[in-house]
Design an enzyme around this catalytic site. Structure first.
Site, mmCIF file in Angstrom:
data_model
loop_
_atom_site.group_PDB
_atom_site.id
_atom_site.type_symbol
_atom_site.label_atom_id
_atom_site.label_comp_id
_atom_site.label_asym_id
_atom_site.label_seq_id
_atom_site.Cartn_x
_atom_site.Cartn_y
_atom_site.Cartn_z
ATOM 1 N N ARG A 165 0.835 -1.222 0.000
ATOM 2 C CA ARG A 165 0.000 0.000 0.000
ATOM 3 C C ARG A 165 0.866 1.268 0.000
ATOM 4 O O ARG A 165 0.560 2.240 0.693
ATOM 5 C CB ARG A 165 -0.946 0.040 1.195
ATOM 6 C CG ARG A 165 -1.931 -1.047 1.280
ATOM 7 C CD ARG A 165 -2.885 -1.093 0.072
ATOM 8 N NE ARG A 165 -3.670 -2.288 0.174
ATOM 9 C CZ ARG A 165 -3.261 -3.478 -0.272
ATOM 10 N NH1 ARG A 165 -2.117 -3.600 -0.919
ATOM 11 N NH2 ARG A 165 -4.010 -4.544 -0.122
ATOM 12 N N SER A 236 -11.026 -0.314 3.677
ATOM 13 C CA SER A 236 -10.231 -0.419 4.916
ATOM 14 C C SER A 236 -9.676 0.955 5.284
ATOM 15 O O SER A 236 -9.025 1.583 4.464
ATOM 16 C CB SER A 236 -9.043 -1.363 4.708
ATOM 17 O OG SER A 236 -9.519 -2.615 4.303
ATOM 18 N N GLU A 333 -4.828 4.092 5.912
ATOM 19 C CA GLU A 333 -4.633 3.828 4.485
ATOM 20 C C GLU A 333 -5.298 4.967 3.698
ATOM 21 O O GLU A 333 -4.837 5.365 2.631
ATOM 22 C CB GLU A 333 -5.301 2.483 4.141
ATOM 23 C CG GLU A 333 -5.152 2.082 2.703
ATOM 24 C CD GLU A 333 -5.805 0.729 2.394
ATOM 25 O OE1 GLU A 333 -5.618 -0.249 3.151
ATOM 26 O OE2 GLU A 333 -6.508 0.665 1.374
HETATM 27 C C1 LIG Z 1 -15.552 -0.375 -0.676
HETATM 28 C C2 LIG Z 1 -14.082 -0.121 -0.925
HETATM 29 C C3 LIG Z 1 -13.202 -1.186 -1.044
HETATM 30 C C4 LIG Z 1 -11.844 -0.966 -1.291
HETATM 31 N N1 LIG Z 1 -11.016 -2.041 -1.412
HETATM 32 C C5 LIG Z 1 -9.698 -1.863 -1.677
HETATM 33 C C6 LIG Z 1 -8.827 -2.987 -1.830
HETATM 34 O O1 LIG Z 1 -9.255 -4.123 -1.766
HETATM 35 N N2 LIG Z 1 -7.512 -2.752 -2.070
HETATM 36 C C7 LIG Z 1 -7.011 -1.486 -2.192
HETATM 37 O O2 LIG Z 1 -5.807 -1.338 -2.429
HETATM 38 N N3 LIG Z 1 -7.820 -0.396 -2.045
HETATM 39 C C8 LIG Z 1 -9.136 -0.553 -1.797
HETATM 40 N N4 LIG Z 1 -9.959 0.532 -1.633
HETATM 41 C C9 LIG Z 1 -9.383 1.898 -1.710
HETATM 42 C C10 LIG Z 1 -9.523 2.564 -3.111
HETATM 43 O O3 LIG Z 1 -10.467 1.888 -3.895
HETATM 44 C C11 LIG Z 1 -8.188 2.583 -3.861
HETATM 45 O O4 LIG Z 1 -7.201 3.216 -3.093
HETATM 46 C C12 LIG Z 1 -8.315 3.307 -5.208
HETATM 47 O O5 LIG Z 1 -7.129 3.127 -5.962
HETATM 48 C C13 LIG Z 1 -8.590 4.806 -5.068
HETATM 49 O O6 LIG Z 1 -8.937 5.290 -6.349
HETATM 50 P P1 LIG Z 1 -9.643 6.684 -6.545
HETATM 51 O O7 LIG Z 1 -9.693 6.940 -8.015
HETATM 52 O O8 LIG Z 1 -10.958 6.683 -5.862
HETATM 53 O O9 LIG Z 1 -8.625 7.672 -5.839
HETATM 54 P P2 LIG Z 1 -8.915 8.936 -4.896
HETATM 55 O O10 LIG Z 1 -9.583 8.486 -3.652
HETATM 56 O O11 LIG Z 1 -9.558 10.017 -5.665
HETATM 57 O O12 LIG Z 1 -7.419 9.360 -4.544
HETATM 58 C C14 LIG Z 1 -6.626 8.578 -3.676
HETATM 59 C C15 LIG Z 1 -5.226 9.217 -3.564
HETATM 60 O O13 LIG Z 1 -4.561 9.113 -4.803
HETATM 61 C C16 LIG Z 1 -4.242 10.409 -5.330
HETATM 62 N N5 LIG Z 1 -4.493 10.312 -6.778
HETATM 63 C C17 LIG Z 1 -5.615 9.868 -7.387
HETATM 64 N N6 LIG Z 1 -5.466 9.871 -8.727
HETATM 65 C C18 LIG Z 1 -4.221 10.337 -8.964
HETATM 66 C C19 LIG Z 1 -3.463 10.584 -10.162
HETATM 67 N N7 LIG Z 1 -3.974 10.358 -11.369
HETATM 68 N N8 LIG Z 1 -2.196 11.077 -10.032
HETATM 69 C C20 LIG Z 1 -1.660 11.316 -8.801
HETATM 70 N N9 LIG Z 1 -2.332 11.105 -7.641
HETATM 71 C C21 LIG Z 1 -3.587 10.620 -7.728
HETATM 72 C C22 LIG Z 1 -5.164 11.387 -4.622
HETATM 73 O O14 LIG Z 1 -4.595 12.679 -4.539
HETATM 74 C C23 LIG Z 1 -5.268 10.714 -3.254
HETATM 75 O O15 LIG Z 1 -4.128 11.025 -2.474
HETATM 76 C C24 LIG Z 1 -11.339 0.364 -1.406
HETATM 77 C C25 LIG Z 1 -12.232 1.440 -1.293
HETATM 78 C C26 LIG Z 1 -13.587 1.203 -1.065
HETATM 79 C C27 LIG Z 1 -14.536 2.370 -0.982
#
Ligand SMILES: Cc1cc2nc3c(=O)[nH]c(=O)nc-3n(C[C@H](O)[C@H](O)[C@H](O)COP(=O)(O)OP(=O)(O)OC[C@H]3O[C@@H](n4cnc5c(N)ncnc54)[C@H](O)[C@@H]3O)c2cc1C
Length: 337
Positions: A165, A236, A333
């Site tokens: 992570r 998480s 996380e």
């Molecule tokens: C129900 C649920 C289940 C989940 N299960 C998992 C799992 O099993 N495993 C796991 O690893 N994660 C999990 N997550 C967390 C999440 O899905 C991941 O971290 C995902 O990659 C976040 O994507 P996002 O587009 O929503 O990013 P955001 O929430 O919009 O951003 C997350 C971070 O990344 C940065 N960011 C986003 N896009 C970019 C970019 N293009 N360039 C630079 N920085 C950027 C943002 O500034 C922020 O710091 C879960 C979340 C939920 C709600």
């Protein structure tokens, strides 16, 4: 490029908490990203990259410019027929839809990562992982805008410094790199990864095909994790702590049933944060309008009406109790803004 002003971010984060961004730029092209950054610099404002908002908790309004990455496009780069195929995916593409597309095209590897919310561009930030697989396993390179050198760069796997992570994007100054596309290499030869016990048990042995593994991962996730469109959450909230073997030996004397996962680094083990929190009775707990999911002690939820501050206070209370009882500092996380 259009910049909107005073935008409520409630629809843009899966916790569904309200927070107002002073400015909000919808980015589809490289030039639009550069323009939005120039706007922020001229006005002396901070910036924040926001994609699917599934790993972010807004505790306050954001006084700067939100860079909302929404570019699209998938380019199949070719490869060796029947063995591997490279593909370049725009950062704004939806991660789960992409894993489904690969399944349909008979390109394998991402089944265990199905149904993770969010975008492709966010996947490298925390090196998303689930069911014994992580993004780094398929990663080739990505394109980023480096705000320090003010240039577009291509970064390979070793430059990204992926870990559990974690990646260089979290370690470097916040917001230094903005990911614009990601290149992965997938296999044309099916080989299931069933090392994760819950997945292997669900499938009950045999030789599952890729669709069976994909469907099993989706079914397990749906049974365990709340759907953010119905109950606000960010998956998480805390990482699983990594502790020394010595510390584990001490803990296992107090609690002989404490689980452990071996990791590559010698002398260290990973233990499930959910198990520690569950032991302290956090499942279903609540503080103010924020609560802990009744089936999963690691998932904080907004049943409606919780503020980012409510959720943060609950998270702080949970991590303090783990520190007091087990001497372990939990690390979030979720990105707290
Ligand atoms: C129900 C649920 C289940 C989940 N299960 C998992 C799992 O099993 N495993 C796991 O690893 N994660 C999990 N997550 C967390 C999440 O899905 C991941 O971290 C995902 O990659 C976040 O994507 P996002 O587009 O929503 O990013 P955001 O929430 O919009 O951003 C997350 C971070 O990344 C940065 N960011 C986003 N896009 C970019 C970019 N293009 N360039 C630079 N920085 C950027 C943002 O500034 C922020 O710091 C879960 C979340 C939920 C709600």
């Amino acid at each position: 490029m259009v910049i909107s002003h005073s935008v409520n971010l409630q629809p843009y984060n899966t916790f569904g908490v309200s927070a107002v961004a002073a400015h909000f730029a919808n980015i589809q092209k490289r030039e639009e990203l550069e323009e939005a950054i120039t706007f922020a610099e001229v006005e002396g404002l901070p910036t924040l990259v926001l994609a699917g908002g599934s790993n972010i908790l807004f505790v306050h309004d954001f006084p700067g410019v939100i860079l909302h990455i929404g570019n699209s496009g998938i380019r199949w780069l070719g490869g060796f027929p029947g063995s591997t195929q490279r593909v370049r995916i725009a950062a704004g593409e939806n991660w789960h839809s992409f894993t489904k597309l690969c399944l349909d095209k008979r390109l394998y590897g991402l089944e265990n990562l199905a149904l993770i919310p969010g975008t492709v561009g966010a996947a490298p930030i925390q090196n998303i992982g689930a069911y014994g697989v992580e993004l780094a396993d398929f990663f080739v390179e990505l394109s980023v805008y480096d705000r320090q050198s003010r240039s577009w760069e291509v970064m390979n796997k070793s430059q990204c410094d992926f870990a559990y992570r974690d990646s260089v994007f979290k370690k470097a100054g916040k917001g230094r790199y903005i990911v614009f596309d990601v290149t992965l290499e997938l296999s044309g030869i099916w080989k299931p990864n069933l090392n994760y016990a819950a997945l292997g048990n669900y499938l009950g042995g045999g030789k599952p095909d890729s669709k069976m593994v994909f469907d099993a991962v989706c079914a397990i996730r749906r049974s365990k994790l709340p759907d953010p469109s119905r109950l606000g959450n960010a998956g998480s909230f805390f990482k699983n702590p990594i502790i020394s073997d010595e510390k584990f030996t001490v803990l296992s004397k107090q609690m002989p049933d404490i689980p452990r996962f071996d990791i590559e680094e010698k002398g260290l083990v990973k233990i499930p944060a959910a198990w520690l929190l569950d032991r302290l009775g956090w499942k279903g707990g609540s503080r103010g309008a924020a609560s802990v999911h009744r089936n999963h002690a690691l998932v904080l939820v907004n049943p409606g009406g919780a503020t980012g501050e409510d959720i943060l206070l609950l998270a702080q209370e949970m991590s303090s109790s783990v520190l007091e009882n087990f001497g372990i500092a939990l690390e979030p996380e979720v990105q707290i803004i």
